[in-house]
Design a protein around this motif. Structure first.
Motif, PDB file in Angstrom:
ATOM      1  N   LEU A 112      -6.079  34.521  21.360  1.00  0.00           N
ATOM      2  CA  LEU A 112      -5.961  33.374  22.262  1.00  0.00           C
ATOM      3  C   LEU A 112      -6.671  33.644  23.586  1.00  0.00           C
ATOM      4  O   LEU A 112      -7.393  32.784  24.111  1.00  0.00           O
ATOM      5  N   VAL A 113      -6.489  34.840  24.141  1.00  0.00           N
ATOM      6  CA  VAL A 113      -7.129  35.186  25.415  1.00  0.00           C
ATOM      7  C   VAL A 113      -8.647  35.213  25.264  1.00  0.00           C
ATOM      8  O   VAL A 113      -9.386  34.650  26.083  1.00  0.00           O
ATOM      9  N   LEU A 114      -9.129  35.879  24.211  1.00  0.00           N
ATOM     10  CA  LEU A 114     -10.577  35.974  24.008  1.00  0.00           C
ATOM     11  C   LEU A 114     -11.185  34.601  23.735  1.00  0.00           C
ATOM     12  O   LEU A 114     -12.291  34.295  24.198  1.00  0.00           O
ATOM     13  N   GLY A 115     -10.453  33.773  22.972  1.00  0.00           N
ATOM     14  CA  GLY A 115     -10.938  32.419  22.743  1.00  0.00           C
ATOM     15  C   GLY A 115     -11.054  31.637  24.040  1.00  0.00           C
ATOM     16  O   GLY A 115     -12.048  30.938  24.284  1.00  0.00           O
ATOM     17  N   GLY A 116     -10.036  31.746  24.898  1.00  0.00           N
ATOM     18  CA  GLY A 116     -10.090  31.078  26.188  1.00  0.00           C
ATOM     19  C   GLY A 116     -11.200  31.616  27.070  1.00  0.00           C
ATOM     20  O   GLY A 116     -11.884  30.855  27.774  1.00  0.00           O
ATOM     21  N   MET A 117     -11.424  32.946  27.042  1.00  0.00           N
ATOM     22  CA  MET A 117     -12.480  33.541  27.846  1.00  0.00           C
ATOM     23  C   MET A 117     -13.857  33.086  27.373  1.00  0.00           C
ATOM     24  O   MET A 117     -14.751  32.805  28.184  1.00  0.00           O
ATOM     25  N   VAL A 118     -14.054  33.014  26.051  1.00  0.00           N
ATOM     26  CA  VAL A 118     -15.350  32.570  25.519  1.00  0.00           C
ATOM     27  C   VAL A 118     -15.639  31.133  25.954  1.00  0.00           C
ATOM     28  O   VAL A 118     -16.750  30.817  26.405  1.00  0.00           O
ATOM     29  N   THR A 278     -14.777  38.531  36.072  1.00  0.00           N
ATOM     30  CA  THR A 278     -14.355  38.398  34.676  1.00  0.00           C
ATOM     31  C   THR A 278     -13.170  39.297  34.361  1.00  0.00           C
ATOM     32  O   THR A 278     -12.247  38.902  33.635  1.00  0.00           O
ATOM     33  N   ALA A 279     -13.158  40.510  34.903  1.00  0.00           N
ATOM     34  CA  ALA A 279     -12.029  41.418  34.662  1.00  0.00           C
ATOM     35  C   ALA A 279     -10.746  40.854  35.263  1.00  0.00           C
ATOM     36  O   ALA A 279      -9.678  40.925  34.639  1.00  0.00           O
ATOM     37  N   LEU A 280     -10.844  40.297  36.468  1.00  0.00           N
ATOM     38  CA  LEU A 280      -9.660  39.707  37.095  1.00  0.00           C
ATOM     39  C   LEU A 280      -9.169  38.503  36.298  1.00  0.00           C
ATOM     40  O   LEU A 280      -7.964  38.314  36.115  1.00  0.00           O
ATOM     41  N   ILE A 281     -10.099  37.699  35.817  1.00  0.00           N
ATOM     42  CA  ILE A 281      -9.732  36.513  35.040  1.00  0.00           C
ATOM     43  C   ILE A 281      -9.087  36.922  33.722  1.00  0.00           C
ATOM     44  O   ILE A 281      -8.149  36.277  33.248  1.00  0.00           O
ATOM     45  N   PHE A 282      -9.570  38.007  33.130  1.00  0.00           N
ATOM     46  CA  PHE A 282      -8.969  38.483  31.885  1.00  0.00           C
ATOM     47  C   PHE A 282      -7.507  38.839  32.102  1.00  0.00           C
ATOM     48  O   PHE A 282      -6.635  38.476  31.308  1.00  0.00           O
ATOM     49  N   GLY A 283      -7.222  39.559  33.191  1.00  0.00           N
ATOM     50  CA  GLY A 283      -5.840  39.917  33.489  1.00  0.00           C
ATOM     51  C   GLY A 283      -4.980  38.694  33.749  1.00  0.00           C
ATOM     52  O   GLY A 283      -3.848  38.604  33.258  1.00  0.00           O
ATOM     53  N   TYR A 284      -5.523  37.737  34.491  1.00  0.00           N
ATOM     54  CA  TYR A 284      -4.777  36.503  34.753  1.00  0.00           C
ATOM     55  C   TYR A 284      -4.520  35.741  33.461  1.00  0.00           C
ATOM     56  O   TYR A 284      -3.410  35.256  33.219  1.00  0.00           O
ATOM     57  N   SER A 285      -5.544  35.626  32.620  1.00  0.00           N
ATOM     58  CA  SER A 285      -5.406  34.879  31.364  1.00  0.00           C
ATOM     59  C   SER A 285      -4.406  35.550  30.434  1.00  0.00           C
ATOM     60  O   SER A 285      -3.653  34.872  29.719  1.00  0.00           O
ATOM     61  N   LEU A 286      -4.379  36.875  30.442  1.00  0.00           N
ATOM     62  CA  LEU A 286      -3.462  37.603  29.571  1.00  0.00           C
ATOM     63  C   LEU A 286      -2.010  37.293  29.920  1.00  0.00           C
ATOM     64  O   LEU A 286      -1.174  37.091  29.029  1.00  0.00           O
ATOM     65  N   VAL A 287      -1.705  37.227  31.210  1.00  0.00           N
ATOM     66  CA  VAL A 287      -0.342  36.899  31.633  1.00  0.00           C
ATOM     67  C   VAL A 287      -0.076  35.404  31.483  1.00  0.00           C
ATOM     68  O   VAL A 287       0.998  34.988  31.054  1.00  0.00           O
ATOM     69  N   ASN A 288      -1.071  34.584  31.828  1.00  0.00           N
ATOM     70  CA  ASN A 288      -0.918  33.136  31.744  1.00  0.00           C
ATOM     71  C   ASN A 288      -0.722  32.678  30.296  1.00  0.00           C
ATOM     72  O   ASN A 288      -0.117  31.632  30.044  1.00  0.00           O
ATOM     73  N   THR A 289      -1.214  33.478  29.361  1.00  0.00           N
ATOM     74  CA  THR A 289      -1.090  33.137  27.941  1.00  0.00           C
ATOM     75  C   THR A 289       0.370  33.066  27.515  1.00  0.00           C
ATOM     76  O   THR A 289       0.712  32.310  26.594  1.00  0.00           O
ATOM     77  N   VAL A 324       0.222  45.255  28.708  1.00  0.00           N
ATOM     78  CA  VAL A 324      -0.597  44.338  29.503  1.00  0.00           C
ATOM     79  C   VAL A 324      -1.376  45.112  30.562  1.00  0.00           C
ATOM     80  O   VAL A 324      -2.570  44.853  30.795  1.00  0.00           O
ATOM     81  N   ALA A 325      -0.720  46.080  31.193  1.00  0.00           N
ATOM     82  CA  ALA A 325      -1.393  46.880  32.217  1.00  0.00           C
ATOM     83  C   ALA A 325      -2.540  47.688  31.614  1.00  0.00           C
ATOM     84  O   ALA A 325      -3.629  47.770  32.192  1.00  0.00           O
ATOM     85  N   LEU A 326      -2.316  48.269  30.433  1.00  0.00           N
ATOM     86  CA  LEU A 326      -3.368  49.051  29.785  1.00  0.00           C
ATOM     87  C   LEU A 326      -4.554  48.176  29.389  1.00  0.00           C
ATOM     88  O   LEU A 326      -5.714  48.578  29.537  1.00  0.00           O
ATOM     89  N   LEU A 327      -4.274  46.978  28.886  1.00  0.00           N
ATOM     90  CA  LEU A 327      -5.359  46.071  28.508  1.00  0.00           C
ATOM     91  C   LEU A 327      -6.169  45.652  29.736  1.00  0.00           C
ATOM     92  O   LEU A 327      -7.412  45.608  29.699  1.00  0.00           O
TER      93      LEU A 327
END
Length: 349
Positions: A112-118, A278-289, A324-327
């Motif tokens: 879901l996160v990768l799909g949203g990022m793409v 992009t790295a910051l957005i990935f972390g935000y998206s991971l939690v927002n998911t 989540v922190a490790l990702l």
């Protein structure tokens, strides 16, 4: 030539080593802090494990088995040592290893996160380019207004809106879930990478791939709304800053078309801030998911985390936080290394 390559490689290796050590220290701090916060919250994990009708003797026995009767400092040392060996503890709710529970649910969340990022990258970067190309015009105003609106809309409201319009009224996509059980029974997916949709595509399972994509699209669009907005504004600002550089002005004076000046030369200078974002957005998206999974009933880490919090399952809560922190740290490290590869001066800092 070999010496020059070696000279360039050593700073990169040192930079990667420094960043890796720093990431490991941050991960350790996250584990300790989360464990301490979880232990401060009034709870009785032994009571949850033993059941509501368990006697005081049974609860005391469970506390001893789980190590909850030991000092907090000793519990933390034991937990960190276990994590380093791959033992993340036992879930009080499921009575299963936490790491096993997390790895079972992680693929859906990552998908879901990768799909949203793409989707966010595919929409945000071109939108930022168009806005910079026609700076001050109608296209620029539309992109900025759309980005502002997309970033300001609450996630849960957008999710409910898409469910109502696209899933319920138009009946174009599934309203919830990650797959249709009948389709999965008739066309089971062979595991290759662990990501269901990617595995279905790689194995040529068209029916399963279509079904998984249909279930993924709506929640992925919700996840992509914020990344697309932020990336569009960042790309626009970075390109407008880059076009003021002397060599970009020289390229423009040589008669290159504007699309080449922006898309080939100016965008290259804009990649570093975009990668960092992009790295910051990935972390935000991971939690927002997690919230998106709750609205769409999408099985992933979000549901597991919510159940863990409700049942005061300390090992599971700490496990989700650590994962989540490790990702996020892995994504941040990858972006830092990519920046250093694009600009060798980064490795010399």
């Amino acid at each position: 030539m070999k010496r020059a390559r070696t000279g360039r490689g050593l700073p990169m290796i040192r930079y990667a080593a420094r960043r890796s050590v720093l990431s490991a220290l941050v991960a350790f701090g996250v584990v300790v802090l989360t464990y301490l916060i979880a232990r401060v919250v009034p709870s009785d994990p032994a009571g949850v494990w033993a059941g509501p009708r368990a006697s005081a003797v049974e609860r005391a026995r469970v506390r001893a088995e789980l190590g909850l009767d030991r000092p907090v400092a000793e519990q933390i040392v034991s937990y960190v040592t276990g994590v380093s060996r791959g033992d993340w503890g036992l879930s009080v709710l499921t009575h299963r290893p936490v790491l096993s529970d997390l790895l079972t649910r992680l693929p859906n969340t990552l998908q879901l996160v990768l799909g949203g990022m793409v989707i966010g990258l595919a929409v945000g970067i071109p939108a930022g380019l168009f806005a910079a190309r026609w700076h001050g015009g109608t296209v620029d105003r539309l992109v900025r207004s759309g980005a502002l609106l997309s970033a300001a809309i609450p996630t849960f409201w957008l999710a409910l809106l898409l469910q109502t319009l696209i899933a319920s009224r138009l009946d174009l996509l599934p309203i919830a879930g990650s797959y249709d059980r009948a389709v999965m029974v008739a066309h089971p997916v062979t595991t290759v990478t662990g990501l269901p949709l990617l595995d279905a595509v790689l194995t040529g399972n068209g029916a399963a791939a279509t079904d998984l994509f249909d279930h993924l699209l709506l929640p992925a669009l919700v996840v992509a709304s914020y990344p697309a907005a932020v990336l569009a504004r960042m790309v626009r600002a970075s390109i407008l800053d880059a076009v003021g550089e002397p060599h970009i002005q020289m390229v423009r004076a040589l008669g290159f078309p504007e699309r080449v000046v922006l898309g080939r030369f100016a965008l290259r200078l804009a990649w570093n801030p975009v990668l960092q974002l992009t790295a910051l957005i990935f972390g935000y998206s991971l939690v927002n998911t997690f919230l998106v999974e709750a609205v769409f009933d999408y099985p992933g880490l979000g549901r597991y985390a919510a159940d863990a919090v409700k049942s005061l399952d300390v090992p599971a809560v700490v496990g989700v936080t650590l994962l989540v922190a490790l990702l996020y740290l892995a994504a941040n490290l990858a972006v830092d290394l990519a920046q250093a590869a694009l600009d060798p001066r980064v490795a010399l800092r």
